[in-house]
Design a protein around this motif. Structure first.
Motif, PDB file in Angstrom:
ATOM      1  N   ASP A 180      42.812  40.115  37.578  1.00 40.27           N
ATOM      2  CA  ASP A 180      43.725  40.906  38.072  1.00 40.27           C
ATOM      3  C   ASP A 180      44.203  40.358  39.343  1.00 40.27           C
ATOM      4  N   ASP A 181      45.456  40.638  39.808  1.00 37.79           N
ATOM      5  CA  ASP A 181      46.012  40.080  41.071  1.00 37.79           C
ATOM      6  C   ASP A 181      45.949  38.573  41.192  1.00 37.79           C
ATOM      7  N   GLU A 237      52.714  41.686  36.435  1.00 36.38           N
ATOM      8  CA  GLU A 237      53.015  43.103  36.614  1.00 36.38           C
ATOM      9  C   GLU A 237      54.031  43.457  37.659  1.00 36.38           C
TER      10      GLU A 237
HETATM   11 CA    CA Z   1      47.142  44.134  39.980  1.00 38.93          CA
END
Ligand code: CA
Ligand code: C2E
Ligand code: CA
Ligand code: CA
Length: 280
Positions: A180-181, A237
């Protein structure tokens, strides 16, 4: 009166600043949030750019406290991490999300949905996170291939060996792992060679202005190439416009998520709008 470790008032001191005071107050109420039934999961869909179908959903925690009102995760998750409360919270989320996904997939949505759950790096410092996952999968009956965990690069920093061991076990059971990220952390890319992961989720700060900003395009392009060479899926995202979707399609991004498709929604509203989410 006896000092009580659980009482926020007994540990209050006038020299504390506003932030510390607020953190204590949040901690105090967060300790009781599960038993007082104050937590709820919202669900945000992920759309497969090849099939234009919803093929996944991310569980996002929401907390409504009778005194504090709605406290956003960006505020309470860091406090939960500092105090260790995150372990119980994430396990609650994991079980609830697996239960929900079992129900949805049994009810027969048009195609299988993979449920993604955010797991704090702290879990890898505790040994045997894989046992927690196995217990919850057993209890809920969810097929492992319908579960994904989202972890940040920070998970790898201090405990390489343990983390690799744990992720390898999770992969062996059939669970997917996403970073993530991606791109936002400070860790080297070295871990990409060693860790058994399935996808990279590009941080939304690179995505949001990708249609106006050449540097962002260059970065997203580079991540997409890197992922393809390493045989990883690329997820973006924070998609808020059609324009951005077109760019991501051109760059060969696999999955997208963002307000343009849907905001995170409570269970009922997710079910009601699921059919309309399929187009973009
Ligand atoms: Ca994220
Ligand atoms: P995240 O995992 O990176 O989740 C994405 C965040 O971006 C979510 O915020 C989501 O509501 C928001 N978002 C999604 N699409 C868009 C968009 O198009 N535009 C914009 N501006 N924002 C978008 P949220 O729900 O407030 O969560 C914030 C963070 O809190 C999450 O970031 C995650 O790190 C953490 N978090 C949330 N739930 C959990 C949980 O159950 N466990 C753990 N450990 N962390 C959680
Ligand atoms: Ca996430
Ligand atoms: Ca985040």
């Amino acid at each position: 009166a006896k000092t009580n470790r659980n009482s926020v008032f007994s540990i209050y001191r006038p020299e504390m600043n506003k932030n510390q005071e607020e953190a204590l107050l949040i901690e105090h109420h967060l300790r009781k949030a599960i038993e007082q039934n104050e937590l709820e999961l919202y669900y945000q869909p992920k759309l497969d750019l090849n099939t234009k179908q919803i093929n996944g959903v991310e569980a996002l925690l929401r907390w409504n406290n009778y005194l504090l009102g709605n406290v956003p995760p960006d505020k309470f998750i860091p406090i939960a991490e500092d105090t260790g409360l995150i372990i119980k919270l994430d396990e609650w989320v994991l079980e609830k999300a697996c239960q929900q996904n079992k129900e949805w997939n049994d009810a027969g949505f048009s195609n299988p949905i993979k449920m993604a759950v955010n797991i704090s790096p702290l879990h890898f410092r505790l040994s045997h996170f894989e046992d927690v996952v196995k217990r919850i999968l057993d209890k809920t009956g969810l097929e492992p291939s319908l579960l994904e965990i989202e972890i940040t690069e920070n998970s790898f920093i201090d405990n390489h060996e343990e983390c690799i061991a744990c992720l390898t076990k999770l992969k062996d059971i059939g669970i997917s792992v996403a970073i993530d990220d991606f791109g936002k952390g400070y860790s080297s890319l070295n871990y990409l060679r060693k860790f058994p992961i399935n996808s990279l989720k590009i941080d939304r700060t690179f995505i949001q202005e990708v249609s106006e900003n050449n540097e962002d395009i260059a970065i997203v392009k580079a991540i997409t190439h890197l992922a393809r060479e390493l045989n990883l899926k690329v997820v973006a995202e924070g998609i808020e416009t059609k324009e951005v979707i077109r760019i991501l399609e051109e760059l060969g991004c696999d999955e997208i998520q963002g307000y343009y498709i849907s905001k995170p929604l409570p269970k009922k509203r997710f079910e009601e709008s699921y059919e309309q989410m399929n187009y973009c």
